[in-house]
Scaffold this active site. Sequence first.
Site, PDB file in Angstrom:
ATOM      1  N   LYS A   1     -34.512  26.067 -14.166  1.00  0.00           N
ATOM      2  CA  LYS A   1     -33.589  26.917 -13.417  1.00  0.00           C
ATOM      3  C   LYS A   1     -32.503  27.468 -14.331  1.00  0.00           C
ATOM      4  O   LYS A   1     -32.084  28.627 -14.185  1.00  0.00           O
ATOM      5  CB  LYS A   1     -32.959  26.142 -12.256  1.00  0.00           C
ATOM      6  CG  LYS A   1     -31.981  26.943 -11.383  1.00  0.00           C
ATOM      7  CD  LYS A   1     -32.653  28.069 -10.611  1.00  0.00           C
ATOM      8  CE  LYS A   1     -31.649  29.010  -9.938  1.00  0.00           C
ATOM      9  NZ  LYS A   1     -31.041  28.477  -8.722  1.00  0.00           N
TER      10      LYS A   1
ATOM     11  N   LYS B   1     -21.071  28.939 -12.509  1.00  0.00           N
ATOM     12  CA  LYS B   1     -21.458  27.533 -12.662  1.00  0.00           C
ATOM     13  C   LYS B   1     -22.828  27.417 -13.346  1.00  0.00           C
ATOM     14  O   LYS B   1     -23.006  26.649 -14.287  1.00  0.00           O
ATOM     15  CB  LYS B   1     -21.522  26.891 -11.267  1.00  0.00           C
ATOM     16  CG  LYS B   1     -22.171  25.515 -11.221  1.00  0.00           C
ATOM     17  CD  LYS B   1     -22.627  25.143  -9.792  1.00  0.00           C
ATOM     18  CE  LYS B   1     -23.763  26.014  -9.319  1.00  0.00           C
ATOM     19  NZ  LYS B   1     -24.722  25.439  -8.396  1.00  0.00           N
TER      20      LYS B   1
END
Lengths: 299, 299
Positions: free
Chosen positions: A170, A238
């Site tokens: 990811k 983030k």
Amino acid sequence: MKLGFIGLGVMGRPMALNLMKHGHEMGVYARRAEAVAPLVAAGAVRYATPAELAPNAEITFTMVTNSRDVEEVVLGEQGVIHGAREGSVLVDMETISPAVARAVAAALEAKGIAMLDAPVSGGPMGAAQATLSIMAGGKAEVFERVKPLLACMGKTILHMGASGAGQITKACNQLALLVNAQGTAEAMTLAHACGLDPARVREVLLGGVAASRVLELFGERMVTRDFSAGIEARLYHKDLHIALGLAHEAGLAHEAGLAVPAAALTMQSVNALIGRGEGGSDLSALIKVVEGMRMRNAE
Amino acid sequence: MKLGFIGLGVMGRPMALNLMKHGHEMGVYARRAEAVAPLVAAGAVRYATPAELAPNAEITFTMVTNSRDVEEVVLGEQGVIHGAREGSVLVDMETISPAVARAVAAALEAKGIAMLDAPVSGGPMGAAQATLSIMAGGKAEVFERVKPLLACMGKTILHMGASGAGQITKACNQLALLVNAQGTAEAMTLAHACGLDPARVREVLLGGVAASRVLELFGERMVTRDFSAGIEARLYHKDLHIALGLAHEAGLAHEAGLAVPAAALTMQSVNALIGRGEGGSDLSALIKVVEGMRMRNAE
């Protein structure tokens, strides 16, 4: 099957509903009552804490926001770990640091609870349409057991390796996505600065080798100047930080020292976006940072 | 219709053949005899110079390499301008500077010859399958006249504005494409450094928001380590230089000062690729530059 779902935001809600569409019994937990309501309306049982939900679920999914949230709902005082039965599985699906994913998996494993890190790509539309791309890390047998459930939420579902491998994948996904978003913002700004119609530029670019989902989704919002949709930019902030951290460590298992200059540059743009007070905007607002470098003081 | 085609390389050859498939008579010119052969075999007439070809074509297409080539085959001693009839059209299709495109168009216009700048995106595969994206600049009535012929070679065909607008659009296309290629190279290198299988990472990324034609085409070559296919990296080097030049001038008609930091960074990677002696490799070889920043001296 008896399932649990923790975290029912813009992604979690449609994902949980898609699981329920396949006839699974669902227990849910979310901090906000309004997040739980549509699930309860569809027949889900609401629990007051993750610990109370856990014993009633063979497999529990978490789709919260960040590493701290995962640690809280899984390992916290009222976390899943205090209620989950031995042999049950936790499937953690938001994007967090691979190191945290491994640490949480180890804590669960000590109690006989298996964990899969299974973050997704596809956005709210992919979640609604059950066409998400799901990248999983953990033991192969756990992946095989959970796969039919992942197939209720996604289309491309791959086992990437041991615990943490889903999150590493990811991170690579977000790196590619964000650098592409920066390039798209630059290309659209250049087009506009040269007097072209950005909508037509987007259209003709989508027919060639510059075509991408980023140009399709975020490019459209750059053109329509609608920066309210989608996932908040602060979440990409983030995620890219996680990717840069991985490069900093060069993958935990290896020696440090992987240079990812375009990712680092893009992080600065995302920093600037947050600094503009636009952390709640869609990522497409990145174009404002590129445009902002050109704006006169008077504007 | 009687057509002419000048420049029969990896892009021009399939494009000219696609025009011939629709029954048009074709005159061809290329410096190398072997480039002309497949066209002559298909029934095209070979001419010794662009000037000799031009009077036999109502519409002449050029698909050469760079600005200098265009100036030579159009305005040079044996150029199209010395043979083309008044009312004929030149359609220039490789990627060159918008300023040169405008200058050549002005020189032709003075002789009553119309010009369209109509660069393409889609690569050799798009050229072969007649699925190119074609971005045109020039007068609207000239575009409408040529459009049915462009439709023999492409699928997405848009008129972007006045002379040069096609090339400006192409510069934006190449900027977006190249920044994405840099990001893709970084993401694939990070995946590999973290111990993942880049082929699986590419596969799962193609299912989500990081999906792009760049990841599909160049990502595959990064995975298979086949850097021989496609278009030579040195041509992208030229194209990105054009895009940076536009930003430097901020679109010719505007004041200078557009910052495109990711494009500038990517140019440095492409510079390094050329510096490695890999200008003749496929653009996917860009991954070697990213990997190279990590290689030990001994390697």
